[in-house]
Write a protein that holds these residues in place. Structure first.
Motif, PDB file in Angstrom:
ATOM      1  N   VAL A 115       0.836  -1.202   0.000  1.00  0.00           N
ATOM      2  CA  VAL A 115       0.000   0.000   0.000  1.00  0.00           C
ATOM      3  C   VAL A 115       0.870   1.252   0.000  1.00  0.00           C
ATOM      4  CG1 VAL A 115      -1.723   1.280   1.312  1.00  0.00           C
ATOM      5  CG2 VAL A 115      -1.950  -1.191   1.048  1.00  0.00           C
ATOM      6  N   GLU A 116       1.969   1.231   0.739  1.00  0.00           N
ATOM      7  CA  GLU A 116       2.873   2.382   0.753  1.00  0.00           C
ATOM      8  C   GLU A 116       3.451   2.641  -0.633  1.00  0.00           C
ATOM      9  OE1 GLU A 116       4.580   2.197   5.358  1.00  0.00           O
ATOM     10  OE2 GLU A 116       5.603   1.092   3.764  1.00  0.00           O
ATOM     11  N   ILE A 117       3.842   1.586  -1.336  1.00  0.00           N
ATOM     12  CA  ILE A 117       4.384   1.756  -2.684  1.00  0.00           C
ATOM     13  C   ILE A 117       3.283   2.228  -3.631  1.00  0.00           C
ATOM     14  CG2 ILE A 117       5.447   0.565  -4.635  1.00  0.00           C
ATOM     15  CD1 ILE A 117       6.866  -1.244  -2.622  1.00  0.00           C
ATOM     16  N   SER A 118       2.064   1.731  -3.445  1.00  0.00           N
ATOM     17  CA  SER A 118       0.946   2.200  -4.264  1.00  0.00           C
ATOM     18  C   SER A 118       0.812   3.713  -4.151  1.00  0.00           C
ATOM     19  CB  SER A 118      -0.356   1.519  -3.826  1.00  0.00           C
ATOM     20  OG  SER A 118      -0.287   0.129  -4.007  1.00  0.00           O
ATOM     21  N   ALA A 119       0.857   4.222  -2.923  1.00  0.00           N
ATOM     22  CA  ALA A 119       0.750   5.668  -2.716  1.00  0.00           C
ATOM     23  C   ALA A 119       1.913   6.398  -3.367  1.00  0.00           C
ATOM     24  CB  ALA A 119       0.698   5.976  -1.226  1.00  0.00           C
ATOM     25  N   LYS A 120       3.097   5.844  -3.257  1.00  0.00           N
ATOM     26  CA  LYS A 120       4.269   6.468  -3.874  1.00  0.00           C
ATOM     27  C   LYS A 120       4.119   6.554  -5.387  1.00  0.00           C
ATOM     28  CE  LYS A 120       9.317   6.047  -4.158  1.00  0.00           C
ATOM     29  NZ  LYS A 120      10.502   5.214  -3.782  1.00  0.00           N
ATOM     30  N   ARG A 121       3.442   5.592  -5.975  1.00  0.00           N
ATOM     31  CA  ARG A 121       3.239   5.584  -7.426  1.00  0.00           C
ATOM     32  C   ARG A 121       1.984   6.354  -7.839  1.00  0.00           C
ATOM     33  NH1 ARG A 121       8.237   4.893  -8.129  1.00  0.00           N
ATOM     34  NH2 ARG A 121       9.045   2.769  -8.340  1.00  0.00           N
ATOM     35  N   GLY A 122       1.346   7.029  -6.894  1.00  0.00           N
ATOM     36  CA  GLY A 122       0.203   7.877  -7.235  1.00  0.00           C
ATOM     37  C   GLY A 122      -1.117   7.163  -7.309  1.00  0.00           C
ATOM     38  N   LEU A 123      -1.211   5.996  -6.672  1.00  0.00           N
ATOM     39  CA  LEU A 123      -2.429   5.199  -6.719  1.00  0.00           C
ATOM     40  C   LEU A 123      -3.147   5.207  -5.368  1.00  0.00           C
ATOM     41  CD1 LEU A 123      -0.875   2.165  -8.596  1.00  0.00           C
ATOM     42  CD2 LEU A 123      -2.781   3.517  -9.482  1.00  0.00           C
ATOM     43  N   LEU A 124      -4.460   5.269  -5.414  1.00  0.00           N
ATOM     44  CA  LEU A 124      -5.271   4.999  -4.243  1.00  0.00           C
ATOM     45  C   LEU A 124      -5.435   3.482  -4.103  1.00  0.00           C
ATOM     46  CD1 LEU A 124      -7.989   7.756  -4.802  1.00  0.00           C
ATOM     47  CD2 LEU A 124      -6.045   7.837  -3.225  1.00  0.00           C
ATOM     48  N   ALA A 125      -5.963   3.038  -2.959  1.00  0.00           N
ATOM     49  CA  ALA A 125      -6.038   1.597  -2.711  1.00  0.00           C
ATOM     50  C   ALA A 125      -7.421   1.213  -2.210  1.00  0.00           C
ATOM     51  CB  ALA A 125      -4.977   1.175  -1.695  1.00  0.00           C
ATOM     52  N   PHE A 126      -7.909   0.079  -2.700  1.00  0.00           N
ATOM     53  CA  PHE A 126      -9.157  -0.528  -2.252  1.00  0.00           C
ATOM     54  C   PHE A 126      -8.802  -1.925  -1.772  1.00  0.00           C
ATOM     55  CE2 PHE A 126     -13.616  -1.124  -1.903  1.00  0.00           C
ATOM     56  CZ  PHE A 126     -14.242   0.083  -2.186  1.00  0.00           C
ATOM     57  N   VAL A 127      -9.006  -2.188  -0.484  1.00  0.00           N
ATOM     58  CA  VAL A 127      -8.565  -3.447   0.119  1.00  0.00           C
ATOM     59  C   VAL A 127      -9.768  -4.357   0.284  1.00  0.00           C
ATOM     60  CG1 VAL A 127      -7.340  -4.483   2.056  1.00  0.00           C
ATOM     61  CG2 VAL A 127      -6.744  -2.165   1.307  1.00  0.00           C
ATOM     62  N   ARG A 128      -9.694  -5.524  -0.324  1.00  0.00           N
ATOM     63  CA  ARG A 128     -10.815  -6.474  -0.339  1.00  0.00           C
ATOM     64  C   ARG A 128     -10.495  -7.567   0.692  1.00  0.00           C
ATOM     65  NH1 ARG A 128     -11.812  -7.850  -6.560  1.00  0.00           N
ATOM     66  NH2 ARG A 128     -14.002  -8.071  -5.939  1.00  0.00           N
TER      67      ARG A 128
END
Length: 807
Positions: A115-128
């Motif tokens: 999730v931290e890398i997702s944020a670094k790459r400019g992405l939001l996250a949806f956790v299922r």
């Protein structure tokens, strides 16, 4: 008069003049939606909002546990470069708690780092978070030690204790990463395909799961559940999400599928057809009952389909891409893919796949989970990516306008998804602006050509007819065209080209469109707001004339033109041909968003431009706006003659080549017939003992081929004919594959190859009488008398990496 002949001589009409329903707020009980700095994620009865503005994002599924953790940074950068806004991922319980109270959040299970890398790459996250997620995993991801002792997917007290502990562990991993804390996690999906209504089940169980999630600390702006297959859930506590797939590999037929419902516009129910739920409910479910309270959100529109033993459909790029205009034109206000990125089940978990042997409905490969997704099992780009990316870019630019548009059905609609004799289209409009959606592609079924077509769209205060003269629409065509929108200060009455993106520079706005294959691009501007149109290139053959109070501009694809507005402002219009639009990326570089045209896979990484070229050591890329200073490159890069308005470079990489040699080890023995069984009463995967009858080959690969410098990756590309292929490094199976006729690609950096051990490839024979479905283009059983197990080739294919940096 048939529908086809009627439409050949009269306009295709839509009345979009009725005002849409106003969005209602405050009906859904979601979580904290505001971040510490005041940013907000909202939801109303019609669409999502971001910072108070309508928002129509793209979401794509990537399972962190199915991708080596060392590759997360690059894979998430590729996802972002594909025009995706949100990355979604299942938290697969069996991987994290293989034994009671012994949790593993390390390496490829490190949810927090993902999730931290997702944020670094400019992405939001949806956790299922499930706890039952399906994911083509044994017991839907619930650990065997739980299944062995309690009734799962229910309010059984002991089961809920285990679920609560699991949710608390997830919350600990995500501490500080939720939206309310300034992090990227905006949503939680509870359960999956839940339609159980027995004791301790039903809507109350979903309510319990939400309560447990909140008590654990999982407080987010959005809570969702899947809404198909008669799903049940508590109203206003969660919002349903929907999906659809271009084929049904979980089906039982050995024949080609009939026309699929995903290619027909929805004007009644949001609920798709069979999406492969493992359970059944005779009741109607809750999704339609809350349609006026919740927006039409998607989570599982097929980015591909998996290979299942009894059905192995092979998709063409348009089979996936043609779903976009249909679903968006049906009102979807979040386009979510399952899967966007393939992968592999974790090493050493060789009994974790869904299988009939462990009570599952389907048989899946033990390891391989490519899904024919836009990004494959190794992160390689499949051809469909070039079809999807321009639409994602369109949604990033125009989604705010589209989200508020209501859906309007044509005056004549097909009576069912198997009716191929009526044109398929819709309009989404809001007042005097909107978009026309058209689809003439149905997987494996040829649609007719529509000749002499015009559209007549009645908006709130005007009726627009487009284009100025009738056109022919070919079989397989699909498109999204704008109606009544503004480009800068110019009012565009319509365009017969698809909007893609907008760039801003000191010279003004540049609007990029995609030509529709076989249809001349035409732009109609209200004449009172545009006083002059001219080609950028004086040699261009640009046609401009007035008609019905509009300035009709007919450009040649690839040749930009400039419109000067009545107030003196200027806009530049670029219409890219189909072959170029599929090579297009829009990436930030040197302080500006730029168009990149290349056959290589392009993405941004830490301020640099990364280009990855598979097998081609020399390739070109073009950029617009041009670089203000010559960039540097890790490989030879030479600026060549300018290609139109693009600045063009040729990149040359020292070629790298290794030979993979194959040596027969043993011939195949006769395998027994494939038998029906399982809960589907259809063909099941052969028993483990049967694999001893497989043919085998040794693959010899130089050790240097595994870690050759200057490469993003390298692939063993295996072409074989048989039933099931398996690859072993010593005694360890490192990949497997159900034969479907496509090359089997194994990234040498995606699997663990022990250079001290031999590589062995086995191929289980495919019997001529095997009751499984194979695409007719790749079915070797025609003329086959007994069985086949053969290897045509094993090649080592390099993926060159070039990094371009600011000069």
């Amino acid at each position: 008069m048939t529908a086809r002949s009627a439409h050949a001589s009269t306009p295709l009409t839509v009345d979009a003049s009725r005002p849409g329903d106003a969005p209602r707020t405050g009906m859904l009980q979601m979580g904290t939606n505001t971040s510490p700095d005041g940013r907000a994620i909202g939801i109303n009865s019609r669409y999502l909002t971001r910072d108070g503005e309508p928002w129509l994002p793209v979401m794509g599924e990537l399972h962190y546990s199915r991708v080596p953790e060392a590759q997360w940074g690059d894979e998430l950068a590729k996802v972002r470069a594909a025009g995706v806004d949100i990355v979604s991922s299942y938290v697969i319980w069996r991987y994290h708690e293989p034994r009671p109270a012994q949790f593993d959040w390390s390496a490829r299970n490190d949810l927090r780092r993902f999730v931290e890398i997702s944020a670094k790459r400019g992405l939001l996250a949806f956790v299922r978070i499930g706890p039952w997620v399906h994911a083509e995993v044994r017991y839907g991801g619930i650990p065997a030690w739980v299944v062995d002792q309690v009734p799962v997917r229910s309010d059984d007290p002991l089961y809920l204790q285990y679920v609560q502990r699991f949710f608390e562990e997830i919350a600990a991993q995500l501490k500080g990463l939720l939206w309310k804390d300034g992090g990227p996690v905006i949503g939680i999906q509870l359960e999956n395909e839940y339609n159980l209504t027995g004791p301790q089940q039903g809507r109350e169980h979903i309510a319990t799961l939400k309560r447990l999630a909140l008590e654990a600390g999982l407080d987010v702006p959005l809570y969702t559940v899947t809404g198909w297959d008669n799903a049940v859930f508590p109203h206003r506590e969660v919002t349903p999400v929907f999906g659809g797939y271009p084929d049904l590999p979980w089906g039982t037929s050995t024949d080609m599928s009939p026309p699929n419902e995903v290619y027909g516009f929805r004007f009644a129910s949001r609920v798709g057809g069979d999406l492969g739920a493992q359970t059944h409910n005779a009741g109607p479910g809750d999704a339609d009952a809350v349609a006026d309270e919740t927006p039409f959100l998607g989570a599982e529109f097929g980015g591909g389909v998996p290979m299942m033993y009894r059905r192995r459909p092979v998709l063409d790029a348009d089979d996936i891409a043609a779903m976009l205009p249909v679903q968006l034109g049906s009102g979807v206000n979040l386009y979510g893919y399952y899967m966007l990125h393939g992968g592999r089940n974790p090493p050493r978990d060789l009994d974790g796949q869904e299988s009939t042997a462990t009570g599952g409905y389907n048989d899946l490969p033990v390891i391989h989970y490519d899904f024919q997704a836009p990004f494959g099992a190794n992160g390689e780009a499949h051809p469909v990516l070039g079809k999807l990316r321009p639409v994602h870019l369109f949604l990033q630019q125009w989604g705010r306008a589209l989200a508020t548009c209501d859906v309007y059905r044509p005056d004549i609609v097909p009576h069912g998804h198997d009716n191929l004799e009526v044109p398929r289209y819709s309009v989404r409009a809001d007042g005097d602006r909107g978009f026309l959606f058209f689809n003439n592609h149905v997987r494996q079924h040829r649609m007719p050509a529509w000749n002499s077509v015009q559209f007549s769209v009645k908006l709130a205060t005007r009726t627009i007819t487009l284009p100025s003269t009738p056109i022919d629409i070919a079989p397989g065509a699909w498109f999204i065209w704008p109606i009544g929108v503004t480009l800068g200060n110019a009012r565009l009455r319509y365009a017969t080209a698809q909007p893609v993106t907008r760039l801003s520079s000191a010279e003004g706005e540049t609007h990029v469109f995609a030509a529709t294959d076989g249809i001349p691009p035409e732009f109609a501007f209200d004449a009172d707001c545009v006083k002059h149109v001219a080609s950028v290139d004086a040699r261009s053959n640009l046609s401009v004339h007035e008609a019905d109070g509009a300035l009709i501009v007919q450009p040649t694809p690839g040749e930009p033109f400039v419109a000067t507005c009545s107030d003196g402002t200027r806009i530049t219009i670029i219409v890219l041909a189909c072959e170029d639009i599929e090579r297009l990326s829009v990436l930030p570089f040197d302080g500006q968003r730029r168009l990149i045209l290349t056959d290589a896979l392009a993405f941004a990484r830490d301020g640099e431009l990364v280009l990855r070229s598979t097998d081609a050591a020399s390739f070109d890329f073009a950029v617009y706006p041009p670089f203000t200073r010559t960039p540097t490159s890790t490989q030879q890069m030479v600026e060549s003659k300018q290609s139109g308005f693009f600045q063009r470079f040729i990149v040359t990489v020292p070629p790298v080549a290794f030979d993979a040699t194959i040596t027969p080890l043993r011939a195949a023995q006769t395998v027994p017939p494939v038998v029906p069984g399982g809960t589907a009463h259809a063909a099941v995967e052969p028993t483990p003992e049967t694999f001893g009858k497989a043919a085998a080959w040794r693959i010899d690969l130089p050790e240097a081929a595994l870690n050759a410098p200057g490469l993003g990756n390298a692939y063993l590309s295996i072409r074989y004919t048989g039933d099931i292929g398996r690859l072993f490094s010593g005694a360890n199976m490192i990949d497997d594959h159900f034969y479907n006729g496509l090359p089997w690609q194994i990234g040498v950096r995606n699997v663990t190859i022990d250079t001290r051990q031999p590589l062995m490839l086995t191929v289980l024979p495919l019997r001529a009488d095997a009751p499984i479905y194979l695409d007719a283009r790749h079915d070797p059983r025609v003329g086959l008398k007994d069985q086949v197990a053969d290897v045509q080739s094993v090649n080592w294919v390099p993926e060159y990496e070039v990094i371009v940096s600011r000069g």
